[in-house]
Scaffold this motif. Structure first.
Motif, short mmCIF file in Angstrom:
data_model
loop_
_atom_site.label_atom_id
_atom_site.label_comp_id
_atom_site.label_asym_id
_atom_site.label_seq_id
_atom_site.Cartn_x
_atom_site.Cartn_y
_atom_site.Cartn_z
N LEU A 86 43.68 44.24 33.01
CA LEU A 86 45.00 43.81 32.62
C LEU A 86 45.75 42.82 33.83
O LEU A 86 46.48 42.02 33.64
N LEU A 87 44.93 42.84 34.99
CA LEU A 87 45.29 41.99 36.30
C LEU A 87 44.40 41.24 36.58
O LEU A 87 43.77 41.17 37.83
N PRO A 88 43.81 40.30 35.68
CA PRO A 88 42.78 39.31 35.98
C PRO A 88 43.07 38.48 37.21
O PRO A 88 44.18 37.97 37.45
N VAL A 89 42.08 38.47 38.08
CA VAL A 89 42.19 37.70 39.21
C VAL A 89 41.80 35.96 38.96
O VAL A 89 40.72 35.69 38.66
N LYS A 90 42.90 35.12 39.06
CA LYS A 90 42.68 33.68 38.59
C LYS A 90 42.98 32.89 40.09
O LYS A 90 43.89 33.34 40.69
#
Length: 284
Positions: A86-90
């Protein structure tokens, strides 16, 4: 003997506290005057070496420790997976991701400290710590997997499991003997290690880069290995505390403290493993 773990060190199952002052050979002389659990059913008869009575209904058992540890670690894993998904690192939001990770780590730290100073185990605090620790681990692991290699996290998890299994086996076989000398050595080494890590952090914050270089290159690998070894020593201390708690009839609710301490130690080992495999992956 007190554990290195802040949970066990304040309210552990050590020979310095009320749970473990019992000595089988001194039971008849000491009695309840030296240990409130001196008459516990896990105490053995000095003559026969056999338990003196059936276990109390509210005494902690190994099954209690296993089930509470499974719940606590399960919470860490579940929230870590949710954070990863839910909190992808982009690249465009990496600052926000690290901010969430740091915030979760700080909340987990506060909850851990509150529980450490509680007279009794509070399951809500312990599970809350596990949940926020999982968010921190999930975001950090996702960042490492994204920018350093997808296999690093799996390697760190497998490494942590191998350390746990190896220390447990060695402890059960009697190859690791937890004595006061062992405890003193581990504590002294841990204090020195933590001071160096704090110094490295301060140098990196104010001087930029990797500070003193303890988190990258050859020094990073060396200190990562030292961190894993210390974590393994902490596990041995924690196993001793759990064993004493079961042996000396600690109350069942103390199983939550055992789960809390073991979880903290495993998180420590995982983070050090993640550092090692991250450096190795970056060198490829």
């Amino acid at each position: 003997m007190r554990s290195s773990n802040p949970v066990f060190s304040r309210r552990g199952f050590s020979r310095d506290n009320g749970y473990a002052q019992f000595d089988a050979q001194q039971h008849q002389q000491a009695g309840a005057a030296t240990n409130p659990y001196a008459t516990n059913p896990y105490a053995t008869d000095p003559a026969t070496g056999m338990p003196q009575a059936a276990p109390r209904a509210n005494a902690m058992t190994m099954d209690d420790v296993v089930s509470r540890t499974a719940m606590t670690l399960g919470t860490v894993v579940l929230t870590a997976v949710l954070a990863w998904v839910l909190l992808p690192v982009k690249p465009e939001s990496i600052g926000t991701s690290y901010g969430i990770a740091i915030g979760a780590a700080l909340i987990a730290f506060v909850l851990a400290m509150v529980q450490s100073f509680k007279a009794k185990a509070v399951p809500a605090l312990i599970l809350g710590y596990a949940a926020f620790e999982g968010v921190f681990l999930g975001v950090i692991s996702a960042a490492v997997s994204t920018y350093l290699g997808p296999g690093v996290v799996v390697q760190a998890v497998m490494g942590t499991m191998c350390v746990f299994a190896s220390v447990l086996f060695a402890y059960k076989m009697g190859w690791i003997r937890v004595t006061r000398r062992f405890y003193g050595f581990v504590m002294a080494a841990a204090m020195g290690f933590m001071l160096l890590m704090v110094a490295n952090l301060l140098f990196s914050v104010f001087g930029g880069g990797d500070g003193l270089g303890f988190r990258s290159g050859g020094l990073g690998l060396l200190f990562g290995a030292i961190g894993v070894i210390l974590g393994a020593c902490f596990l041995a201390l924690d196993f001793k505390q759990v064993e004493d708690g079961v042996t000396y009839g600690a109350p069942r609710e103390e199983a939550w403290l055992a789960a809390f301490g073991l979880t903290m130690t495993l998180v420590w080992i995982y983070m050090e493993m993640l550092r090692i495999f991250s450096i190795l992956s970056g060198d490829d």
